[in-house]
Design an enzyme around this catalytic site. Sequence first.
Site, PDB file in Angstrom:
ATOM      1  CE  LYS A 202      -3.789   0.208   2.430  1.00 49.73           C
ATOM      2  NZ  LYS A 202      -4.755   0.458   3.641  1.00 49.73           N
ATOM      3  CD  GLU A 208       8.499  -7.652   6.680  1.00 51.05           C
ATOM      4  OE1 GLU A 208       8.234  -7.847   7.717  1.00 51.05           O
ATOM      5  OE2 GLU A 208       8.060  -6.543   5.976  1.00 51.05           O
ATOM      6  N   GLY A 262      -5.524  -4.303   4.983  1.00 54.67           N
ATOM      7  CA  GLY A 262      -4.524  -5.268   4.317  1.00 54.67           C
ATOM      8  C   GLY A 262      -5.273  -6.796   4.147  1.00 54.67           C
ATOM      9  NE  ARG A 263      -7.255  -7.219  10.350  1.00 58.97           N
ATOM     10  CZ  ARG A 263      -6.953  -6.079  10.624  1.00 58.97           C
ATOM     11  NH1 ARG A 263      -5.881  -5.643  10.029  1.00 58.97           N
ATOM     12  NH2 ARG A 263      -7.254  -5.094  11.589  1.00 58.97           N
ATOM     13  CD  GLU A 348      -2.595  -7.792  10.952  1.00 60.05           C
ATOM     14  OE1 GLU A 348      -1.724  -8.228  11.005  1.00 60.05           O
ATOM     15  OE2 GLU A 348      -3.203  -7.121   9.776  1.00 60.05           O
ATOM     16  CG  HIS A 379      -3.470 -39.747  10.539  1.00 60.74           C
ATOM     17  ND1 HIS A 379      -3.374 -41.009  10.785  1.00 60.74           N
ATOM     18  CD2 HIS A 379      -4.104 -39.655   9.351  1.00 60.74           C
ATOM     19  CE1 HIS A 379      -4.374 -41.785   9.886  1.00 60.74           C
ATOM     20  NE2 HIS A 379      -5.191 -40.785   9.213  1.00 60.74           N
ATOM     21  CE  LYS A 507       4.320  -3.890   9.227  1.00 57.19           C
ATOM     22  NZ  LYS A 507       3.148  -3.368   8.292  1.00 57.19           N
TER      23      LYS A 507
END
Length: 537
Positions: A202, A208, A262-263, A348, A379, A507
């Site tokens: 954005k 990253e 963002g999510r 979040e 399992h 951050k």
Amino acid sequence: MMITSRTDAWRSLHAHAARMRQHRVVELFAQDARRAQDFAAEACGLYLDYSKQCVDAEVRSALFALAEACELSAWRRRLYAGERINGSEDRAALHMALRAPRDHAGFAAVADEVHAVRAAMARFADALRGGAYRGVSGARITDVVNIGIGGSDFGPRMVCAALAPQIDGPRAHFVANVDGAELHALLPTLDPARTLFIVTSKTFTTQETLANARRARAWLVAALGDSAVSRHFVAVSTNAEAARAFGIDSASTFGFWDWVGGRYSLWSAVGLAIMLALGPQRFEALCAGAHAMDRHFVEAPPQSNLPVLMGLLGVWNTNFFGCASQVVVPYAERLSLFGGWLQQLEMESNGKRVDRDGRAVDYATTPVLWGSVGTNAQHAYFQMLHQGPAVHAIDFILPQVADHPFDEMQRMLVANCLAQSAALMRGRSADDVRAELAAAGWSGEALERAIAHRVCPGNRPSNTVLLPRLDAYHLGALLALYEHRCFVQSVIWNINAFDQWGVELGKQLAQRIADPQQLAGLDASTRTLWSRIYPQG
């Protein structure tokens, strides 16, 4: 302002929880021949069976009363009206507008902007998929790499994995981790002349993302020269100036808005990788399924409203029934990444310790959410779900029709899913075990010693969500269902679901730690660990 835990409805539910702990769900089925029908709801092609939850009609009514006391309907109206319900950032949360038709009256204020961006995405997708848009050497683009992190990665990556059999465009790849191993493993498999990179950030400042983008740019330039950058990189960002400085033309920058969290962003230009891989029509179908669930959330009464029911049941399990966590188990290999997307969405959004007015809450907010695909999960950790002392709430998600031709394997998958939810509810008593062992020839002390190890308490609550098939429309409806479930819970807990200041703290510290001049101001443990890894500073 209201304090949730001091409402009569909240206190009432504590009393109901004490009552329900004296009952077993199998008894509720025995008492009510219509329980399976009355504790189920259906919308947008999705079917929710919540009859295995540890609730009865009185609990359900009490949960609806709690929703009313917390003004769920009013908060929902404010959400859809575009009010700035993200108080700490003074923003709206209008992700529903991203998937609404242009002529939808509710989002007229932003409809032109939204559909202008979507049309630009579609034109670009059609040109690239059809071969009109090519690389700098004239070669067709066969591989698209989305570089992002968090919401700029989880959603598009998950959707492309879920709908992989339907991909008929360029291969979609995703790079998020600042651990260079992810990019390092991918680059040798690509042809620079046939690769397009999407830098999704954005602000175009995400650490990253930019680290990966710069390394990818260097790889491309080494093979094709500086002039190739503008043809092999596009951006999804609100910061066109920073994208230009990177070498990306303004015409190749697809924007979105500050009201897109963002999510919640896969429905925006962040979904460009989805559209390139699957085509504009399937992206439209994805949005159509989500919009159908948006309308259902607004229009359906509480007793048949899937997001309301699932949200309230989540509150019941977390705050009243004592469930230690929320487990989500899709019985579909294609949904293996669904849990990661959902973890960001829920934890979040609702992982908060203060309410909207900044007061510390005196109740749990979002539980730990985890899980993986069935039958693999059976399992791994299902032993704990069946016999561990802690009770965990479980959502089973099951597409009814497979995307492969092996019918006998799909029947086995379905049988396993339904068996697990039934076994978690029913359990196995000491008398049941004793009878089974006696029938197998056990007797005496050996039989009695073996019983305790085989008893399963049961009464473990679960939902089952059925999809007709795993296609774009029904996947869109499923994702919107969980988005709105998350919002319902935030309203009940009286917290802001749309900020994430805890993420920002990490951050900021990462930037300080990476700067040797600021390292001295940090704690001794952090300084010692850094010096062991980088003795030279």
